[in-house]
Design a protein around this motif. Structure first.
Motif, PDB file in Angstrom:
ATOM      1  N   THR A 299      -5.990  -9.451  -0.941  1.00  0.00           N
ATOM      2  CA  THR A 299      -4.994  -9.118   0.084  1.00  0.00           C
ATOM      3  C   THR A 299      -4.796  -7.609   0.161  1.00  0.00           C
ATOM      4  N   TYR A 300      -4.156  -7.178   1.245  1.00  0.00           N
ATOM      5  CA  TYR A 300      -3.855  -5.759   1.406  1.00  0.00           C
ATOM      6  C   TYR A 300      -2.649  -5.347   0.565  1.00  0.00           C
ATOM      7  N   SER A 301      -1.585  -6.120   0.620  1.00  0.00           N
ATOM      8  CA  SER A 301      -0.384  -5.802  -0.154  1.00  0.00           C
ATOM      9  C   SER A 301      -0.545  -6.311  -1.579  1.00  0.00           C
ATOM     10  N   ASN A 302      -0.100  -5.492  -2.512  1.00  0.00           N
ATOM     11  CA  ASN A 302      -0.112  -5.855  -3.924  1.00  0.00           C
ATOM     12  C   ASN A 302       1.139  -5.292  -4.581  1.00  0.00           C
ATOM     13  N   LEU A 303       1.572  -5.958  -5.617  1.00  0.00           N
ATOM     14  CA  LEU A 303       2.810  -5.602  -6.301  1.00  0.00           C
ATOM     15  C   LEU A 303       2.523  -5.475  -7.791  1.00  0.00           C
TER      16      LEU A 303
END
Length: 504
Positions: free
Chosen positions: A199-203
Motif C-alpha cells: 500500500t501507499y500509506s504505512n504507519l
C-alpha cells in the motif's frame, strides 16, 4: 366425519404446495421428481418479515425487504472487515492534525503518553516514536536509531516489517527504504534495508528503551539518529522535524458512526485498487465505496448504513468484551483473556481466517507484529486483558478492587498495569498522569511473600497510595497487564495473576 374432514384438509394443504400445473392439468410428459427442499413456498416467515412469492418469484415488497437487508448486512460486514483500514487512516489523520505530516514529521512522547492523547491502548511506560509514510510519489527513507523496537504496518494494518531489535537492523539502527508495490525505479545499493509495501500509506510505531529511568537520554538518542524523508531528497535531506506529543489533545481512533464509511472511502480512493483481496473490494463496492467513484449514498442507503454501523459497533464490542471463543481465555478459572487468539498476527489458523479474532484486536489495539503475537521467553512482551471482576461482572469505576500478582512475577524487565476507558479504549482520563503503574516505580510495596497487591478505585485505600490506580465513578474501564520480557512460567501457565476482587 372427523377423519374424513382431517384427510380433506391435509389433501388441500398438499395441493396448495404443489405447482399450479399439478392442480389444473396432468403432469407434463417430462416431469422431474422435485425434492421439496429446493422449492420456495408462496409465503415464508423470517426475521425480516413475511416474504411472499408467486411460484418462486418474489413480489415487490419482498424484493424491497431483501435488498434493504442485503445492504444492511454488507454494511455491518464492511464495518467489521474495513476496521483495520479505517484505523490506520484515523491514526495518520490524527498525527497530521498534531503537526506530524507523512514523510516529514516524527512524533515523540518526550514526557510519555497520557490520557489527553486518544490512542488505542497506548501506555505511559516508555518513550514512543511514530509517524506515517506515503509512498505514492516515490520511495521514502526512514533512518532508525539503535536500541528501539516496533513494527511498520500497511494501510490495512497488515505487518510489513519490524524495525529495531526484531527487525533487519537487529537493534543496531540503520537505514530503511520503503517502496510501493508498483514502484519500478532504482533503489539504493548502499546496504539500506529495502522494504516493499503493498500500500501507499504505512504507519510505524517504535519504542525507545529507557535505561536507568533516564527518559531525556532516550529522547536524545532518538533525535540524534531518527530521520524520515523522500528518497528523492536523500542527497540533501531536510532538517528533521520532531513533534513532542506529550500532553497534546488529538484523536487517532476511527469513527463508530456513519463517518466510518467516509473514512473507509478515503482509504479506498487513496490506495491501489487491489490493496485488499477482490472479495473485500467487492464488499466495499457493494455499499457504494468504489475506487474512482464518489461515495454518495442516497437517503435510503445512508439510513441503512447508519443503522449498520451501529450494529457493527455493537458487534465489535460484544466480540471484544464478551467473547464466545473459549480460546480467548488464558485460564479456565480466571477472567483474563487475550486479543491474539491463535497466536497469529495474521489471525490465521491453518487455512482459516479468525474473523472475530481480527475484530477483537483491531477494535482494541494499534500496531501489529508477529513479535507481539508470539513472544518468546525473556524477549518481547506479553499482554493480558482484564475487563471483569472475579464474579464475571464488568469493572465499575465507582467501586474499589484489589488484585494480587503472586511472586515471583515472571517478567525479565518489568511489568505494568494501564487502565483504559471502555468507550475509547484509550487511556482512562483521571487525575493520575500514568493511568496505571509499573514495577519500576520506587514506591510500590511488596507483600511479605514477595507478591504485589494493586488497588483500583476512585480513592486510594489508606496506606496503599503507592499501589493504587485511580478509576472514575460512572465510567467502565478495563486494563492491560503487560509483562516485558515474559519468562517461562507465563508461557507454561504455572504462574497466573489473581482476578479483580470487589472490595466495596
Amino acid at each position: 366425519m372427523r377423519i374424513f374432514g382431517t384427510i380433506s384438509i391435509a389433501v388441500l394443504a398438499m395441493a396448495a404446495a404443489m405447482p399450479a400445473w399439478g392442480q389444473e392439468q396432468p403432469a407434463p410428459k417430462y416431469s422431474a421428481k422435485v425434492p421439496p427442499s429446493i422449492l420456495t413456498p408462496d409465503t415464508v416467515q423470517t426475521r425480516i418479515g413475511t416474504l411472499k412469492f408467486f411460484d418462486g418469484l418474489p413480489d415487490e415488497e419482498t424484493v424491497k425487504k431483501v435488498y434493504d437487508n442485503l445492504d444492511f448486512v454488507r454494511g455491518v460486514e464492511a464495518f467489521l472487515s474495513g476496521m483495520p483500514a479505517a484505523s490506520v487512516y484515523a491514526a495518520c489523520k490524527g498525527f497530521a492534525a498534531a503537526g506530524i505530516k507523512p514523510n516529514e514529521g516524527i512524533g515523540i512522547t518526550e514526557d510519555l503518553f497520557d490520557a489527553r492523547s486518544l490512542l488505542l491502548t497506548g501506555n505511559s511506560t516508555t518513550v514512543y516514536v511514530f509517524s506515517c509514510l506515503d509512498l505514492k510519489d516515490g520511495p521514502v527513507v526512514l533512518e532508525v536509531p539503535p536500541n528501539v523496537l516496533g513494527p511498520l504496518d500497511d494501510a490495512y494494518f497488515r505487518f510489513v516489517t519490524d524495525i529495531g531489535q526484531t527487525g533487519p537492523d537487529q537493534g543496531k539502527g540503520g537505514k530503511y527504504v520503503f517502496v510501493a508495490a508498483d514502484y519500478t525505479g532504482a533503489v539504493p545499493a548502499d546496504g539500506s534495508f529495502v522494504i516493499k509495501s503493498p500500500t501507499y500509506s504505512n504507519l510505524f510505531f517504535f519504542r525507545a528503551f529507557v535505561q536507568n529511568g533516564d527518559i531525556p537520554a532516550a529522547v536524545k538518542g532518538v533525535k540524534e539518529k531518527a530521520r524520515i524523508y523522500p528518497l528523492s531528497a536523500a542527497a540533501n535531506p531536510p532538517e528533521q522535524k520532531f513533534v513532542n506529543t506529550s500532553g497534546m489533545q488529538f484523536n487517532t481512533i476511527h469513527a463508530n458512526d456513519f463517518h466510518f464509511y467516509e473514512e473507509l472511502d478515503a482509504v479506498v480512493q487513496n490506495e491501489p485498487a487491489d490493496f485488499v483481496n477482490p472479495e473485500m473490494v467487492g464488499l466495499f463496492a457493494s455499499i457504494g465505496i468504489k475506487k474512482g467513484k464518489p461515495f454518495a449514498p442516497d437517503e435510503r442507503m445512508k439510513a441503512i448504513l447508519t443503522d449498520a454501523v451501529a450494529v457493527g459497533n455493537a458487534t465489535a464490542r460484544a466480540i471484544l468484551f464478551a467473547s464466545r471463543d473459549e480460546r480467548s481465555k488464558f485460564y479456565p478459572d480466571r477472567q483474563w483473556y487475550t486479543t491474539f487468539i491463535g497466536g497469529s498476527s495474521e489471525f490465521a489458523d491453518g487455512a482459516e481466517r479468525l474473523l472475530d479474532a481480527r475484530t477483537t484486536f483491531h477494535y482494541y489495539a494499534t500496531g501489529i507484529t508477529p513479535a507481539m503475537a508470539a513472544a518468546k521467553p525473556g524477549t518481547g512482551s506479553a499482554y493480558a486483558v482484564g475487563a471483569r471482576d472475579s464474579e464475571g461482572r464488568y469493572l465499575d469505576g465507582g467501586k474499589t478492587y484489589k488484585i494480587t500478582l503472586p511472586a515471583p512475577i515472571p517478567a525479565a524487565n518489568f511489568w505494568s498495569f494501564t487502565v483504559y476507558d471502555g468507550q475509547t479504549r484509550s487511556m482512562l482520563e483521571t487525575d493520575q498522569k500514568l493511568a496505571g503503574l509499573d514495577s519500576n516505580q520506587k514506591d510500590i510495596k511488596k507483600n511479605a511473600d514477595g507478591s504485589v497487591t494493586v488497588w483500583f478505585g476512585p480513592k486510594a485505600p489508606a496506606g496503599q497510595e503507592g499501589n493504587w490506580v485511580q478509576t472514575m465513578p460512572g465510567k467502565g474501564w478495563n486494563t492491560l497487564l503487560r509483562l516485558y520480557g515474559p519468562l517461562e512460567p507465563w508461557f507454561d501457565k504455572t504462574w497466573k495473576p489473581g482476578d479483580f476482587e470487589l472490595v466495596d
